[in-house]
Write a protein that holds these residues in place. Structure first.
Motif, PDB file in Angstrom:
ATOM      1  N   TYR A 100      44.665  34.149  38.137  1.00  0.00           N
ATOM      2  CA  TYR A 100      43.625  34.817  37.353  1.00  0.00           C
ATOM      3  C   TYR A 100      42.372  35.038  38.195  1.00  0.00           C
ATOM      4  O   TYR A 100      41.997  34.181  38.994  1.00  0.00           O
ATOM      5  CB  TYR A 100      43.247  33.984  36.118  1.00  0.00           C
ATOM      6  N   LEU A 101      41.725  36.183  37.994  1.00  0.00           N
ATOM      7  CA  LEU A 101      40.465  36.508  38.669  1.00  0.00           C
ATOM      8  C   LEU A 101      40.555  36.181  40.161  1.00  0.00           C
ATOM      9  O   LEU A 101      39.736  35.459  40.730  1.00  0.00           O
ATOM     10  CB  LEU A 101      39.297  35.754  38.030  1.00  0.00           C
TER      11      LEU A 101
ATOM     12  N   GLU B   6      36.171  38.825  33.056  1.00  0.00           N
ATOM     13  CA  GLU B   6      36.184  39.767  34.177  1.00  0.00           C
ATOM     14  C   GLU B   6      34.771  40.201  34.551  1.00  0.00           C
ATOM     15  O   GLU B   6      34.437  40.331  35.738  1.00  0.00           O
ATOM     16  CB  GLU B   6      37.031  40.991  33.808  1.00  0.00           C
TER      17      GLU B   6
ATOM     18  N   SER C 268      41.599  32.775  33.011  1.00  0.00           N
ATOM     19  CA  SER C 268      40.516  33.617  33.514  1.00  0.00           C
ATOM     20  C   SER C 268      39.145  33.137  33.050  1.00  0.00           C
ATOM     21  O   SER C 268      38.195  33.091  33.848  1.00  0.00           O
ATOM     22  CB  SER C 268      40.745  35.073  33.103  1.00  0.00           C
TER      23      SER C 268
END
Length: 331
Positions: A52-53, A144, A14
């Protein structure tokens, strides 16, 4: 004037994804090493990291993907390492290409297990990268939130301030503010310790200690961090800067923090193994706790919070007992 040249990201998680998004916005081209060909194939097909993401979209025409770390190192001038610290050695075992002439930036907020070295020291001692070619990226920066383009402040540490400035110029934008520092070792150790303290905060959360105590815990944690940094790298620094205190606060309190989440599970009674399995992500503070405890056997700094977390995670002492002893040492 130093130029970062062609930049590559090493890692597929991430934080690597968030950093790649920042860089490619400026450069419109990056190299990207991911160890798995199936992840690369899915990325190209979907236009985003498949693991991820996933909400972060990329123009894959601007990315040269490779699962061959040697190909990436040969082709790119600046290498941004963003792998979990426990896996760094295994990635580098495949490396046959010299990196001593590259500009190596570590965005790894962890320590190399078994070696008990922060990442810049590891690259210097094992791969002969001179300190002027080594930098670190620190500051309060959940991947995030960076992916959501929420305002974040990053610090680039390097003993060569011209090189640090060149990389901040690549990062700076509407939602990324940057500054430079010469305190590479201090930033890296602070990044390791804040994960340990986030686990402590999470354990206390799992044990139902309230906000009042959490404030005292973090106040003592920043004092403990300051004592250690002064012992190992006694330069003048302001421990309340965002790269030290800010990173500690966001990791200690945020719901995005893996280390805080891991600690909360331990406080609620999960075993180490069950907490790690359920999280499905690396809490680097687990490894960092053991490394820091071993390092501090040399420095003999008074570090009761580190000792408490180590006793809980590695000596299997009850969190209730260990945290109660810790509370009695605070004022």
């Amino acid at each position: 004037m130093f130029d970062c040249g062609k930049i590559a990201v090493i890692g597929g998680g991430s934080w690597a994804t968030a950093i790649a998004k920042i860089i490619v916005r400026h450069t419109h081209h990056i190299g990207w090493y991911m160890r798995r060909d199936d992840q690369i194939a899915d990325f190209k097909r979907l236009g985003h990291n498949p693991t991820y993401l996933m909400g972060v979209r990329f123009d894959t025409d601007e990315i040269f993907f490779s699962s061959d770390i040697n190909k990436i190192v040969q082709e790119y001038d600046t290498l941004v390492f963003v792998t979990p610290s426990p896996y760094l050695k295994n990635h580098l075992k495949k490396l046959k290409t010299r990196i001593k002439d590259k500009f190596v930036i570590t965005a790894i907020k962890g320590i190399v297990p078994d070696e008990n070295l922060v990442c810049s020291e590891y690259f210097h001692h094992v791969y002969d990268v001179p300190y002027e070619n080594l930098a670190c990226l620190g500051g309060p920066s959940h991947a995030e939130e960076v992916a959501l383009e929420r305002l974040s402040y990053l610090t680039v540490g390097c003993c060569d301030q011209e090189k640090a400035q060149a990389f901040t110029d690549v990062l700076t934008g509407e939602y990324i503010k940057t500054k430079i520092s010469s305190d590479v070792i201090g930033i890296e150790y602070a990044s390791v310790l804040k994960n340990v303290y986030a686990i402590a905060s999470g354990i206390c959360n799992g044990l139902k200690y309230g906000d009042n105590f959490q404030a005292v815990l973090i106040s003592n944690a920043v004092q403990e961090m300051s004592r250690f940094l002064t012992a190992v790298h006694g330069i003048e620094r302001n421990i309340t800067d965002s790269v030290y205190l800010g990173d500690l606060l966001v990791t200690g309190y945020s719901n995005f923090s893996r280390n805080h989440t891991f600690g909360t599970m331990i406080g609620k009674g999960y075993s180490i193994k069950s907490a790690q399995i359920e999280m499905e992500m690396i809490a680097e503070g687990f490894f960092g706790t053991k490394c820091m405890k071993e390092i501090n056997r040399h420095w003999h700094v008074n570090m009761p919070i580190l000792d408490a977390v180590y006793n809980i995670l590695y000596k299997r002492i009850s969190p209730q007992i260990e945290i109660k002893l810790l509370t009695d040492s605070f004022r």
